[in-house]
Design a protein around this motif. Structure first.
Motif, mmCIF file in Angstrom:
data_model
loop_
_atom_site.group_PDB
_atom_site.id
_atom_site.type_symbol
_atom_site.label_atom_id
_atom_site.label_comp_id
_atom_site.label_asym_id
_atom_site.label_seq_id
_atom_site.Cartn_x
_atom_site.Cartn_y
_atom_site.Cartn_z
ATOM 1 N N SER A 81 10.790 -43.718 -31.723
ATOM 2 C CA SER A 81 11.514 -44.044 -30.665
ATOM 3 C C SER A 81 12.131 -45.685 -30.769
ATOM 4 O O SER A 81 11.758 -46.450 -29.744
ATOM 5 N N VAL A 97 13.813 -39.193 -25.757
ATOM 6 C CA VAL A 97 14.097 -39.732 -26.972
ATOM 7 C C VAL A 97 14.846 -38.628 -28.035
ATOM 8 O O VAL A 97 14.594 -38.872 -29.093
ATOM 9 N N CYS A 102 27.834 -38.298 -22.592
ATOM 10 C CA CYS A 102 27.739 -39.613 -22.303
ATOM 11 C C CYS A 102 29.090 -40.091 -22.438
ATOM 12 O O CYS A 102 29.755 -41.146 -21.915
ATOM 13 N N GLY A 135 20.681 -46.384 -17.217
ATOM 14 C CA GLY A 135 21.577 -45.922 -18.552
ATOM 15 C C GLY A 135 22.808 -46.409 -18.752
ATOM 16 O O GLY A 135 23.197 -46.529 -19.968
ATOM 17 N N TYR A 167 22.467 -49.362 -27.677
ATOM 18 C CA TYR A 167 22.628 -48.075 -28.025
ATOM 19 C C TYR A 167 24.095 -48.131 -28.333
ATOM 20 O O TYR A 167 24.982 -47.608 -27.573
ATOM 21 N N ARG A 197 21.080 -41.871 -26.313
ATOM 22 C CA ARG A 197 20.531 -42.221 -24.996
ATOM 23 C C ARG A 197 20.866 -41.738 -23.906
ATOM 24 O O ARG A 197 22.141 -41.826 -23.361
ATOM 25 N N ILE A 201 11.752 -43.190 -22.689
ATOM 26 C CA ILE A 201 13.049 -43.545 -22.956
ATOM 27 C C ILE A 201 13.202 -44.951 -21.984
ATOM 28 O O ILE A 201 13.706 -46.110 -22.716
ATOM 29 N N TRP A 202 12.361 -45.219 -20.871
ATOM 30 C CA TRP A 202 12.497 -46.129 -20.161
ATOM 31 C C TRP A 202 11.930 -47.446 -20.773
ATOM 32 O O TRP A 202 12.243 -48.667 -20.795
ATOM 33 N N CYS A 229 11.481 -47.467 -24.126
ATOM 34 C CA CYS A 229 12.368 -47.948 -25.355
ATOM 35 C C CYS A 229 13.493 -48.829 -24.920
ATOM 36 O O CYS A 229 13.932 -49.905 -25.522
ATOM 37 N N ASP A 230 14.013 -48.486 -23.684
ATOM 38 C CA ASP A 230 15.135 -49.468 -23.429
ATOM 39 C C ASP A 230 14.694 -50.868 -23.130
ATOM 40 O O ASP A 230 15.352 -51.987 -23.726
ATOM 41 N N GLU A 240 13.755 -52.322 -27.006
ATOM 42 C CA GLU A 240 15.306 -52.795 -27.635
ATOM 43 C C GLU A 240 15.755 -54.045 -26.855
ATOM 44 O O GLU A 240 16.257 -54.837 -27.405
#
Length: 388
Positions: A16, A50, A86, A112, A120, A126, A235-236, A238-239, A242
């Protein structure tokens, strides 16, 4: 060798991220050669948000021939759906930005939507559920009117700030922690966000309707949001990972992180996030940074809760317990706990859409019983994780 749940969690931690390191490639190669329950792994990746990142890596030549075709197809279908969803949001957001600029209403995108045009680069990587928009209180009603003119509707009266148009949902805020709705969060984050507004930049140049926060401010806001949801989705984190790579890849990046964190009085919130990122993504955080954010002041129980989270413990009440450490003064802590258990009537109307006037006593009694039950369950589960 059979793959268990903990193995899958660690694999997702490794996969991820946008760019794999050489050690990550080796780990993934070893993992996909094992007896992997792919359906369960894909289901877990979707729950953690993810799946797109997993597809992004497993479709590469060094992995694709080692993964069942059915698993690649399933991941591809999720990726394609996410990308379509998205892109629809981005198209709607760009059109909305033009309308907002014409109306003279500046709006900041959060969570997001703020990341899709950032690190992303591929919208299929995402996922997100709704578009979180932050507007100044004086522009709230005008924004809602503009959205209604654009075809948005308010289907649930108990949620007056959630508007829908087809599959697109917009959640309107006036503060990153919803201080207007949940007042006890005034103990957790400054109410005046003027510096955030001043540092924001346009999301879609040359339009000046929708804005995105300064990178450091956004990192702090994302850390607060992740804690608000008890880090319940990978994913939070991951944000945040990154974003941190982007920030610290520039000279003085760590210093800017500390500076903005201190300005917003979020030392503990950001420190929790950094400790989780360090453990999960193996990103080394300088000791000077952790010291500047107060790691030596963390209590034993705080440290234990972070360790439990790293080991896989999950609880929706984790945020409440950790937030208490950010509140100074026993009286304010008690007020925070009281309003958390017994929120204002409009929030209770969202929790229970019954008639509050005729059933208020039963609703609040039920709330107390639920709190006790959840606390007992979480304590039992936490003990199990502590002893395992």
């Amino acid at each position: 060798m059979t793959v268990n749940w903990q193995d899958m969690v660690k694999f997702l931690w490794c996969a991820s991220r946008m760019c794999l390191r050489q050690e990550d490639i080796g780990y993934i190669l070893d993992f996909v050669k094992r007896d992997v329950p792919w359906e369960n792994l894909i289901r877990l990746s979707v729950a953690e948000g993810v799946a797109g990142l997993l597809y992004h890596h497993l479709k590469k030549p060094e992995f694709v021939n080692l993964v069942p075709e059915s698993a690649i197809r399933d991941l591809e279908a999720i990726y394609v759906h996410t990308k379509k969803y998205c892109l629809a949001y981005l198209k709607e957001a760009e059109a909305l930005s033009v309308r907002l600029e014409q109306a003279g209403i500046p709006v900041i995108v959060l969570q997001g939507l703020s990341l899709l045009t950032g690190f992303y680069k591929d919208p299929g990587l995402r996922p997100f559920g709704d578009a979180d928009l932050m507007v100044r209180p004086l522009h709230m009603q005008r924004l809602k009117q503009l959205l209604r003119e654009a075809g948005y509707e308010l289907p649930v009266p108990e949620y007056p700030d959630l508007l829908y148009k087809g599959n697109i949902c917009i959640d309107i805020h006036t503060h990153i922690l919803n201080l207007d709705r949940i007042q006890n969060r005034r103990y957790l984050f400054p109410e005046d966000l003027t510096p955030m507004w001043e540092g924001a930049r346009p999301l879609f140049d040359p339009h000046h309707g929708l804005f995105v926060l300064d990178t450091c401010d956004n990192f702090v806001a994302l850390a607060a949001h992740a804690l608000k949801h008890s880090y319940s989705h990978l994913i939070w984190l991951c944000d945040l990972h990154e974003g941190l790579l982007q920030l610290t890849g520039e000279p003085g990046g760590w210093g800017r992180v500390v500076e903005h964190t201190r300005f917003w009085k979020q030392e503990r919130v950001v420190l929790y996030a950094l400790l989780l990122i360090e453990a999960i993504f193996r990103l080394k955080v300088p000791e000077t940074v952790k010291t500047a954010l107060g790691i030596r002041r963390l209590g034993l129980f705080e440290r234990h809760l972070i360790r439990l989270k790293i080991r896989g413990f999950s609880s929706s009440q984790l945020c409440t317990v950790l937030w208490l450490y950010s509140i100074r003064g026993g009286v304010d802590k008690l007020r925070f706990i009281g309003e958390t258990i017994f929120p204002r009537r409009e929030i209770m109307a969202q929790i229970s859409r019954d008639n509050l006037q005729t059933q208020s006593r039963s609703i609040y009694l039920k709330r107390v019983l639920q709190t006790i039950t959840l606390a007992a369950r979480d304590l039992q589960r936490a003990l199990g994780f502590s002893l395992s």
